[in-house]
Design a protein around this motif. Structure first.
Motif, PDB file in Angstrom:
ATOM      1  N   PRO A 149      25.339  94.553 107.915  1.00 28.54           N
ATOM      2  CA  PRO A 149      26.444  95.285 107.282  1.00 28.54           C
ATOM      3  C   PRO A 149      26.500  95.061 105.767  1.00 28.54           C
ATOM      4  CG  PRO A 149      27.212  94.199 109.267  1.00 28.54           C
ATOM      5  CD  PRO A 149      25.810  93.715 109.023  1.00 28.54           C
ATOM      6  N   THR A 150      26.190  93.858 105.338  1.00 26.60           N
ATOM      7  CA  THR A 150      26.210  93.549 103.908  1.00 26.60           C
ATOM      8  C   THR A 150      25.158  94.351 103.156  1.00 26.60           C
ATOM      9  OG1 THR A 150      27.013  91.313 104.373  1.00 26.60           O
ATOM     10  CG2 THR A 150      26.030  91.690 102.201  1.00 26.60           C
ATOM     11  N   VAL A 151      23.949  94.397 103.692  1.00 25.84           N
ATOM     12  CA  VAL A 151      22.873  95.145 103.039  1.00 25.84           C
ATOM     13  C   VAL A 151      23.209  96.640 103.038  1.00 25.84           C
ATOM     14  CG1 VAL A 151      20.434  95.830 103.202  1.00 25.84           C
ATOM     15  CG2 VAL A 151      21.090  93.429 103.481  1.00 25.84           C
ATOM     16  N   LEU A 152      23.716  97.162 104.151  1.00 24.01           N
ATOM     17  CA  LEU A 152      24.071  98.571 104.216  1.00 24.01           C
ATOM     18  C   LEU A 152      25.141  98.898 103.183  1.00 24.01           C
ATOM     19  CD1 LEU A 152      23.923 101.386 105.413  1.00 24.01           C
ATOM     20  CD2 LEU A 152      25.441 100.605 107.263  1.00 24.01           C
ATOM     21  N   ASN A 153      26.157  98.091 103.098  1.00 23.03           N
ATOM     22  CA  ASN A 153      27.225  98.306 102.126  1.00 23.03           C
ATOM     23  C   ASN A 153      26.686  98.267 100.695  1.00 23.03           C
ATOM     24  OD1 ASN A 153      30.005  98.737 101.540  1.00 23.03           O
ATOM     25  ND2 ASN A 153      30.132  96.606 100.890  1.00 23.03           N
ATOM     26  N   THR A 154      25.828  97.302 100.405  1.00 19.39           N
ATOM     27  CA  THR A 154      25.243  97.179  99.068  1.00 19.39           C
ATOM     28  C   THR A 154      24.399  98.393  98.725  1.00 19.39           C
ATOM     29  OG1 THR A 154      25.211  94.773  99.249  1.00 19.39           O
ATOM     30  CG2 THR A 154      23.749  95.747  97.609  1.00 19.39           C
ATOM     31  N   ARG A 155      23.559  98.831  99.651  1.00 19.64           N
ATOM     32  CA  ARG A 155      22.693  99.990  99.395  1.00 19.64           C
ATOM     33  C   ARG A 155      23.510 101.270  99.237  1.00 19.64           C
ATOM     34  NH1 ARG A 155      20.270  96.094  98.968  1.00 19.64           N
ATOM     35  NH2 ARG A 155      18.084  95.661  99.395  1.00 19.64           N
ATOM     36  N   LEU A 156      24.571 101.423 100.027  1.00 22.84           N
ATOM     37  CA  LEU A 156      25.421 102.607  99.879  1.00 22.84           C
ATOM     38  C   LEU A 156      26.065 102.637  98.500  1.00 22.84           C
ATOM     39  CD1 LEU A 156      27.084 102.709 103.410  1.00 22.84           C
ATOM     40  CD2 LEU A 156      25.511 104.426 102.461  1.00 22.84           C
ATOM     41  N   LYS A 157      26.532 101.498  98.022  1.00 17.42           N
ATOM     42  CA  LYS A 157      27.121 101.433  96.680  1.00 17.42           C
ATOM     43  C   LYS A 157      26.088 101.790  95.615  1.00 17.42           C
ATOM     44  CE  LYS A 157      30.780  98.139  97.638  1.00 17.42           C
ATOM     45  NZ  LYS A 157      31.287  96.782  97.447  1.00 17.42           N
ATOM     46  N   GLU A 158      24.867 101.265  95.763  1.00 18.34           N
ATOM     47  CA  GLU A 158      23.812 101.558  94.797  1.00 18.34           C
ATOM     48  C   GLU A 158      23.452 103.041  94.801  1.00 18.34           C
ATOM     49  OE1 GLU A 158      20.632  98.938  95.953  1.00 18.34           O
ATOM     50  OE2 GLU A 158      21.585  97.192  95.024  1.00 18.34           O
ATOM     51  N   LEU A 159      23.340 103.628  95.990  1.00 18.23           N
ATOM     52  CA  LEU A 159      23.021 105.055  96.081  1.00 18.23           C
ATOM     53  C   LEU A 159      24.135 105.906  95.480  1.00 18.23           C
ATOM     54  CD1 LEU A 159      21.438 105.113  99.654  1.00 18.23           C
ATOM     55  CD2 LEU A 159      20.243 105.553  97.484  1.00 18.23           C
ATOM     56  N   GLU A 160      25.378 105.460  95.646  1.00 21.81           N
ATOM     57  CA  GLU A 160      26.504 106.177  95.046  1.00 21.81           C
ATOM     58  C   GLU A 160      26.451 106.078  93.521  1.00 21.81           C
ATOM     59  OE1 GLU A 160      31.340 106.514  95.482  1.00 21.81           O
ATOM     60  OE2 GLU A 160      30.367 104.663  96.121  1.00 21.81           O
ATOM     61  N   GLU A 161      26.201 104.894  93.006  1.00 22.28           N
ATOM     62  CA  GLU A 161      26.112 104.689  91.555  1.00 22.28           C
ATOM     63  C   GLU A 161      24.996 105.514  90.932  1.00 22.28           C
ATOM     64  OE1 GLU A 161      25.601 100.490  91.140  1.00 22.28           O
ATOM     65  OE2 GLU A 161      27.682 100.044  91.665  1.00 22.28           O
ATOM     66  N   ARG A 162      23.947 105.746  91.679  1.00 21.23           N
ATOM     67  CA  ARG A 162      22.775 106.484  91.175  1.00 21.23           C
ATOM     68  C   ARG A 162      22.859 107.979  91.427  1.00 21.23           C
ATOM     69  NH1 ARG A 162      19.149 101.691  93.391  1.00 21.23           N
ATOM     70  NH2 ARG A 162      19.416 100.316  91.607  1.00 21.23           N
ATOM     71  N   GLY A 163      23.969 108.435  92.017  1.00 26.43           N
ATOM     72  CA  GLY A 163      24.171 109.858  92.192  1.00 26.43           C
ATOM     73  C   GLY A 163      23.451 110.485  93.369  1.00 26.43           C
ATOM     74  N   VAL A 164      23.024 109.660  94.334  1.00 28.66           N
ATOM     75  CA  VAL A 164      22.327 110.171  95.512  1.00 28.66           C
ATOM     76  C   VAL A 164      23.320 110.547  96.602  1.00 28.66           C
ATOM     77  CG1 VAL A 164      20.599 109.625  97.283  1.00 28.66           C
ATOM     78  CG2 VAL A 164      20.270 108.824  94.932  1.00 28.66           C
ATOM     79  N   ILE A 165      24.425 109.790  96.684  1.00 31.53           N
ATOM     80  CA  ILE A 165      25.460 110.066  97.680  1.00 31.53           C
ATOM     81  C   ILE A 165      26.825 110.019  97.009  1.00 31.53           C
ATOM     82  CG2 ILE A 165      24.094 109.094  99.577  1.00 31.53           C
ATOM     83  CD1 ILE A 165      25.978 106.642  99.518  1.00 31.53           C
ATOM     84  N   ILE A 166      27.812 110.558  97.718  1.00 34.85           N
ATOM     85  CA  ILE A 166      29.203 110.402  97.293  1.00 34.85           C
ATOM     86  C   ILE A 166      29.981 109.837  98.475  1.00 34.85           C
ATOM     87  CG2 ILE A 166      29.217 112.173  95.506  1.00 34.85           C
ATOM     88  CD1 ILE A 166      30.520 114.061  97.513  1.00 34.85           C
ATOM     89  N   LYS A 167      30.992 109.052  98.156  1.00 34.83           N
ATOM     90  CA  LYS A 167      31.850 108.432  99.165  1.00 34.83           C
ATOM     91  C   LYS A 167      33.178 109.167  99.154  1.00 34.83           C
ATOM     92  CE  LYS A 167      33.822 103.882 100.198  1.00 34.83           C
ATOM     93  NZ  LYS A 167      33.869 102.484  99.717  1.00 34.83           N
ATOM     94  N   THR A 174      24.458 114.078  97.789  1.00 31.44           N
ATOM     95  CA  THR A 174      24.639 115.008  96.679  1.00 31.44           C
ATOM     96  C   THR A 174      23.471 115.987  96.709  1.00 31.44           C
ATOM     97  OG1 THR A 174      23.357 113.622  95.174  1.00 31.44           O
ATOM     98  CG2 THR A 174      25.758 113.216  95.262  1.00 31.44           C
ATOM     99  N   ALA A 175      23.466 116.930  95.802  1.00 27.63           N
ATOM    100  CA  ALA A 175      22.336 117.860  95.701  1.00 27.63           C
ATOM    101  C   ALA A 175      21.046 117.086  95.460  1.00 27.63           C
ATOM    102  CB  ALA A 175      22.587 118.878  94.585  1.00 27.63           C
ATOM    103  N   ALA A 176      21.134 116.067  94.625  1.00 27.97           N
ATOM    104  CA  ALA A 176      19.947 115.236  94.357  1.00 27.97           C
ATOM    105  C   ALA A 176      19.493 114.520  95.619  1.00 27.97           C
ATOM    106  CB  ALA A 176      20.243 114.213  93.248  1.00 27.97           C
ATOM    107  N   GLY A 177      20.430 114.036  96.416  1.00 27.43           N
ATOM    108  CA  GLY A 177      20.096 113.374  97.671  1.00 27.43           C
ATOM    109  C   GLY A 177      19.452 114.327  98.653  1.00 27.43           C
ATOM    110  N   ARG A 178      19.968 115.551  98.731  1.00 25.04           N
ATOM    111  CA  ARG A 178      19.393 116.537  99.654  1.00 25.04           C
ATOM    112  C   ARG A 178      17.983 116.942  99.248  1.00 25.04           C
ATOM    113  NH1 ARG A 178      24.706 118.134  99.235  1.00 25.04           N
ATOM    114  NH2 ARG A 178      24.191 119.797  97.761  1.00 25.04           N
ATOM    115  N   GLU A 179      17.693 116.875  97.962  1.00 24.08           N
ATOM    116  CA  GLU A 179      16.343 117.191  97.484  1.00 24.08           C
ATOM    117  C   GLU A 179      15.296 116.246  98.061  1.00 24.08           C
ATOM    118  OE1 GLU A 179      14.921 119.567  95.391  1.00 24.08           O
ATOM    119  OE2 GLU A 179      16.799 120.642  95.647  1.00 24.08           O
ATOM    120  N   LEU A 180      15.726 115.076  98.478  1.00 23.33           N
ATOM    121  CA  LEU A 180      14.794 114.098  99.033  1.00 23.33           C
ATOM    122  C   LEU A 180      14.286 114.501 100.419  1.00 23.33           C
ATOM    123  CD1 LEU A 180      16.659 110.889  97.899  1.00 23.33           C
ATOM    124  CD2 LEU A 180      14.470 111.740  97.039  1.00 23.33           C
ATOM    125  N   SER A 181      14.862 115.541 100.998  1.00 23.46           N
ATOM    126  CA  SER A 181      14.408 115.987 102.330  1.00 23.46           C
ATOM    127  C   SER A 181      12.947 116.411 102.289  1.00 23.46           C
ATOM    128  CB  SER A 181      15.277 117.135 102.839  1.00 23.46           C
ATOM    129  OG  SER A 181      15.094 118.290 102.059  1.00 23.46           O
TER     130      SER A 181
END
Length: 89
Positions: free
Chosen positions: A48-66, A80-87
């Motif tokens: 859970p700690t690693v998941l929470n940390t990675r989610l925060k990092e992805l949010e800070e980098r504009g890949v996801i929004i919370k 985000t649109a940038a995150g969906r581009e990774l498909s």
């Protein structure tokens, strides 16, 4: 985490999602998971700690929004649109 300082889109992507957990989280989100527990079920070996940390990092980098869920406890994570581009990757 700016390792290479390059403008190449592939190198920049590697800087943002270069660790294995981050790309696996994005994969789970592309498959439809949007809640913390659903992501954890899709990635049973992540703590859970690693998941929470990675989610925060992805949010800070504009890949996801919370987003706070209306009328419910907790949050939902969306690509985000940038995150969906990774498909394509």
């Amino acid at each position: 985490m700016r390792q290479y300082g390059q403008f190449c889109p592939i190198a920049k992507s590697a800087e943002i999602i270069g660790d294995p957990w981050s790309i696996l989280i994005v994969r789970e989100m592309l498959l439809g998971s949007s809640r913390f527990n659903a992501l954890q079920r899709g990635l049973p070996r992540i703590s859970p700690t690693v998941l929470n940390t990675r989610l925060k990092e992805l949010e800070e980098r504009g890949v996801i929004i919370k987003c706070r869920l209306k009328g419910q406890r907790g949050h939902e994570y969306r690509l985000t649109a940038a995150g969906r581009e990774l498909s394509k990757v």
